[in-house]
Scaffold this motif. Sequence first.
Motif, PDB file in Angstrom:
ATOM      1  N   ASP A 171      25.633  29.413  21.629  1.00 16.68           N
ATOM      2  CA  ASP A 171      26.465  29.742  20.569  1.00 16.68           C
ATOM      3  C   ASP A 171      26.307  28.919  19.264  1.00 16.68           C
ATOM      4  O   ASP A 171      27.051  28.845  18.246  1.00 16.68           O
ATOM      5  CB  ASP A 171      27.918  29.292  20.775  1.00 16.68           C
ATOM      6  N   ILE A 172      25.144  28.029  19.385  1.00 16.92           N
ATOM      7  CA  ILE A 172      25.071  26.955  18.013  1.00 16.92           C
ATOM      8  C   ILE A 172      24.687  28.091  17.075  1.00 16.92           C
ATOM      9  O   ILE A 172      25.316  27.654  15.552  1.00 16.92           O
ATOM     10  CB  ILE A 172      24.032  26.036  18.512  1.00 16.92           C
ATOM     11  N   GLU A 173      23.814  28.886  16.919  1.00 15.47           N
ATOM     12  CA  GLU A 173      23.115  29.527  15.686  1.00 15.47           C
ATOM     13  C   GLU A 173      24.299  30.371  15.070  1.00 15.47           C
ATOM     14  O   GLU A 173      24.667  30.491  14.018  1.00 15.47           O
ATOM     15  CB  GLU A 173      22.046  30.607  16.079  1.00 15.47           C
ATOM     16  N   GLN A 174      25.169  31.110  15.993  1.00 13.15           N
ATOM     17  CA  GLN A 174      26.173  31.844  15.621  1.00 13.15           C
ATOM     18  C   GLN A 174      27.560  31.084  14.978  1.00 13.15           C
ATOM     19  O   GLN A 174      28.084  31.529  13.852  1.00 13.15           O
ATOM     20  CB  GLN A 174      27.022  32.751  16.870  1.00 13.15           C
ATOM     21  N   THR A 175      27.653  29.846  15.449  1.00 14.49           N
ATOM     22  CA  THR A 175      28.602  29.017  14.879  1.00 14.49           C
ATOM     23  C   THR A 175      28.235  28.420  13.456  1.00 14.49           C
ATOM     24  O   THR A 175      28.837  28.481  12.616  1.00 14.49           O
ATOM     25  CB  THR A 175      28.751  27.547  15.711  1.00 14.49           C
ATOM     26  N   LYS A 176      26.790  28.256  13.064  1.00 16.25           N
ATOM     27  CA  LYS A 176      26.273  27.977  12.028  1.00 16.25           C
ATOM     28  C   LYS A 176      26.356  29.163  11.089  1.00 16.25           C
ATOM     29  O   LYS A 176      26.956  28.928   9.965  1.00 16.25           O
ATOM     30  CB  LYS A 176      25.039  27.720  12.026  1.00 16.25           C
ATOM     31  N   ASP A 177      26.108  30.400  11.485  1.00 16.78           N
ATOM     32  CA  ASP A 177      26.373  31.240  10.628  1.00 16.78           C
ATOM     33  C   ASP A 177      27.887  31.670  10.046  1.00 16.78           C
ATOM     34  O   ASP A 177      28.316  31.729   8.951  1.00 16.78           O
ATOM     35  CB  ASP A 177      26.088  32.920  11.410  1.00 16.78           C
ATOM     36  N   ILE A 178      29.190  31.314  11.062  1.00 20.61           N
ATOM     37  CA  ILE A 178      30.156  31.490  10.892  1.00 20.61           C
ATOM     38  C   ILE A 178      30.591  30.145   9.720  1.00 20.61           C
ATOM     39  O   ILE A 178      31.343  30.629   8.683  1.00 20.61           O
ATOM     40  CB  ILE A 178      31.237  31.426  12.070  1.00 20.61           C
ATOM     41  N   PHE A 179      30.396  29.110  10.052  1.00 23.09           N
ATOM     42  CA  PHE A 179      30.686  28.122   9.083  1.00 23.09           C
ATOM     43  C   PHE A 179      29.998  28.202   7.489  1.00 23.09           C
ATOM     44  O   PHE A 179      30.704  28.137   6.631  1.00 23.09           O
ATOM     45  CB  PHE A 179      30.359  26.637   9.732  1.00 23.09           C
ATOM     46  N   ARG A 180      28.832  28.762   7.619  1.00 20.17           N
ATOM     47  CA  ARG A 180      27.962  29.059   6.438  1.00 20.17           C
ATOM     48  C   ARG A 180      28.628  30.032   5.748  1.00 20.17           C
ATOM     49  O   ARG A 180      28.841  30.118   4.635  1.00 20.17           O
ATOM     50  CB  ARG A 180      26.511  29.342   6.788  1.00 20.17           C
ATOM     51  N   GLU A 181      29.116  31.182   6.199  1.00 20.02           N
ATOM     52  CA  GLU A 181      29.815  32.494   5.649  1.00 20.02           C
ATOM     53  C   GLU A 181      31.263  31.861   4.874  1.00 20.02           C
ATOM     54  O   GLU A 181      31.315  32.294   3.903  1.00 20.02           O
ATOM     55  CB  GLU A 181      30.132  33.262   6.746  1.00 20.02           C
ATOM     56  N   TYR A 182      31.874  30.993   5.502  1.00 18.53           N
ATOM     57  CA  TYR A 182      33.184  30.694   4.971  1.00 18.53           C
ATOM     58  C   TYR A 182      32.867  29.366   3.932  1.00 18.53           C
ATOM     59  O   TYR A 182      33.674  29.312   2.971  1.00 18.53           O
ATOM     60  CB  TYR A 182      34.251  30.148   5.897  1.00 18.53           C
ATOM     61  N   ALA A 183      31.976  28.610   4.234  1.00 17.45           N
ATOM     62  CA  ALA A 183      31.701  27.320   3.113  1.00 17.45           C
ATOM     63  C   ALA A 183      31.237  28.083   1.948  1.00 17.45           C
ATOM     64  O   ALA A 183      31.534  27.438   0.925  1.00 17.45           O
ATOM     65  CB  ALA A 183      30.643  26.537   3.771  1.00 17.45           C
ATOM     66  N   LEU A 184      30.573  29.181   1.918  1.00 10.84           N
ATOM     67  CA  LEU A 184      29.795  29.891   0.590  1.00 10.84           C
ATOM     68  C   LEU A 184      30.598  31.040   0.182  1.00 10.84           C
ATOM     69  O   LEU A 184      30.334  31.806  -0.608  1.00 10.84           O
ATOM     70  CB  LEU A 184      28.411  30.131   0.889  1.00 10.84           C
ATOM     71  N   LYS A 185      31.746  31.021   0.628  1.00 12.34           N
ATOM     72  CA  LYS A 185      32.762  32.055   0.354  1.00 12.34           C
ATOM     73  C   LYS A 185      32.942  32.221  -1.185  1.00 12.34           C
ATOM     74  O   LYS A 185      33.074  33.116  -1.730  1.00 12.34           O
ATOM     75  CB  LYS A 185      34.166  32.221   1.180  1.00 12.34           C
ATOM     76  N   ASP A 186      33.531  30.893  -1.569  1.00 13.12           N
ATOM     77  CA  ASP A 186      33.619  30.628  -2.980  1.00 13.12           C
ATOM     78  C   ASP A 186      32.463  30.091  -3.804  1.00 13.12           C
ATOM     79  O   ASP A 186      31.682  29.244  -3.460  1.00 13.12           O
ATOM     80  CB  ASP A 186      34.741  29.609  -3.451  1.00 13.12           C
ATOM     81  N   TYR A 187      32.195  30.642  -5.116  1.00 16.68           N
ATOM     82  CA  TYR A 187      31.031  30.306  -5.643  1.00 16.68           C
ATOM     83  C   TYR A 187      29.585  30.313  -4.989  1.00 16.68           C
ATOM     84  O   TYR A 187      28.938  29.535  -5.071  1.00 16.68           O
ATOM     85  CB  TYR A 187      31.016  28.899  -6.370  1.00 16.68           C
TER      86      TYR A 187
END
Length: 651
Positions: free
Chosen positions: A381-397
């Motif tokens: 689950d680690i790679e998928q968790t990274k993708d989810i965190f990255r998706e929302y962290a970069l949502k703005d700007y």
Amino acid sequence: MLAHSARHLQFVEPKPTYELLNPMFNGSDGVTPSIRHYGTKECVPFRDKIIPKYPELSSAICAEYDHIASTSSYANANRRLLELDKRLTIKKFVLSDESLISTNGFSLSKANLFTIDGLNLTAYDDDILDLSIKIAYSVKQYKARKTDEETLMFCIELAEHYRLDFSSLIARVKSLPALLNRFLDPSVWKRKLSALCRSELQAVTRELRQVHKFFSPYSSHFCAKRYKSRKAKTEEYLANTVLENELGYSLTLLDAASRNPSNPYIRFVEFVRIGKGYSEIASEIGYECLFITLTVPSCKHKMQLKYERKGHKKKAISAIPNPNFDGSSPKEVNRYLAHLYELITAKLARNNIHKFGIRSVEPHHDGTPHWHLCLFLHPKDIEQTKDIFREYALKDYPNEKGASKQRINFLVIPCLAAMGYLIKYLAKNTTGTALNNSLEKDIGTEWYGTDPIDSALKIESWARDCGIRQFQVIGVHSVQAYREFRRLEEQDGHLEAIRQAAKTFDWASFVNLLGGPFATRKDIEVRLAYGARQKLDKETGEVTEQTTSKYGDDAKDTVIGLIHAGVTILSRIHFWEVKSTPEVVQACQKIMDGVVDLIEEVNFQNARIIPHHKNLRPHSDENLFSKNEVLPARQRAPLRQTKSGALDLFQ
């Protein structure tokens, strides 16, 4: 005055007293900026009217004015000065209800009764308490002349004027009389006003460039000094207040506070034990640790660090204002991160990704919050968790330069090795002990070269003032239940095993005995028990339940123990009474004796026959008693001192 933007319109004014204080600008030069030559002659009284109102911030405000006037125009500097004045001062409240001028057949002075003082947000606790008493008194007077519904609207109007948010209180308390009784309590207003002052001062000093690596990292000197003062007063109060139970055992509140997690050393040890327990569980089940650092877009940072590079290493050499700063306060930034985390956890749950671990919040060097998460996850689950965190962290700007590198950072490490990272961040945010911030490998970090113990105190000041929760256990198991088990006497069977795990601070065994890290709340067989507070009558031995609060509504239940298999196990079996120490009682009696003497003397003076030719102008405390006709100076001084002490006591 504000409309003129031509920089050649300048006027040399006499040097004001507020420029004599120490500078608090960008921490790089330490030179007090001069603003005497900016603006027109009308700017002189304009600045003299505003800046001296905030003596402890005057140098910082002058530096802000100088920076804006030199880089833009004095007109923009004047606008900024007005903006700061509006933020740091709440004007007087004046009620505009004409129906109150005449009520029940008598005339009522609206100006005297419903004009309430304003508030300078740099005020200290005594001034805030005075204002709180006046607000509560005005609510009382209004309530005597209006209906409860109208009084509630008056309270809401007061709250809006003083920038206070009582929406959660109004939603929680269903009884209108009980709600109004809270608004009649000065402590309710004082608590809100104090929180407003602390959080706003943290935000303002951060905007004034008082918070950064090269001047005062994490929290400004001004806010840290006030926090130390409040902490010392609190400790003095706790040391002078005694708890005594029905068995005659007593201890001071300070002693009691030193034995629970409010003590930073105990808090540090407890979270280290929890982290160690989680890492042991994760290692046993084959999980890995994903260490995540989550921060915000650069526009929410007030200051930027400039680095000097030597080969592959870099070293911070100065801090400069961020030209794209959007004005976000630390509290607003933390709410932004909390909202992101809510969205992230919701998506992780939708994807059936199970996690447990610890979250910590700490400030960057300029007071901007960022989060560290130590999550234990299944390797798949680690790679998928990274993708989810990255998706929302970069949502703005998302297209911001360096966003993918600076906004979110991941580190996958073995579970048992995670404790090294966790201990460093826990120590940095609690005690600062056993940390070395001068290692060569840390040259490029924000904390390099700082005093770890002083930094820990400033981080504590920052968290308390901004109302930010520093640590949180991620998982379903209750830390409060873990603490309650440590209060219990010996139990039987399975409960005794759980108690022993809690008693020996073995979080791993505690979690496993309660169903493991993936148990749901409804599956956990032991829960906290809540009940009404109880009071013991020492003379009769009768125990009564306190079902009604002091405000008249149902009293809120408190933790009384644990529930297992429908049976309540009491963990709090003593009845405690709060008392003052004998020294405090003796001092109060001495002051009250002095007050009685003062009142008798004043009554004597009021009863004297004063000749008509005497000038009866108002007098000050210095000539309260005539030098020629009543008391000599050596006798007047103790009376004035007693009066001052009495006033301090009642405030």
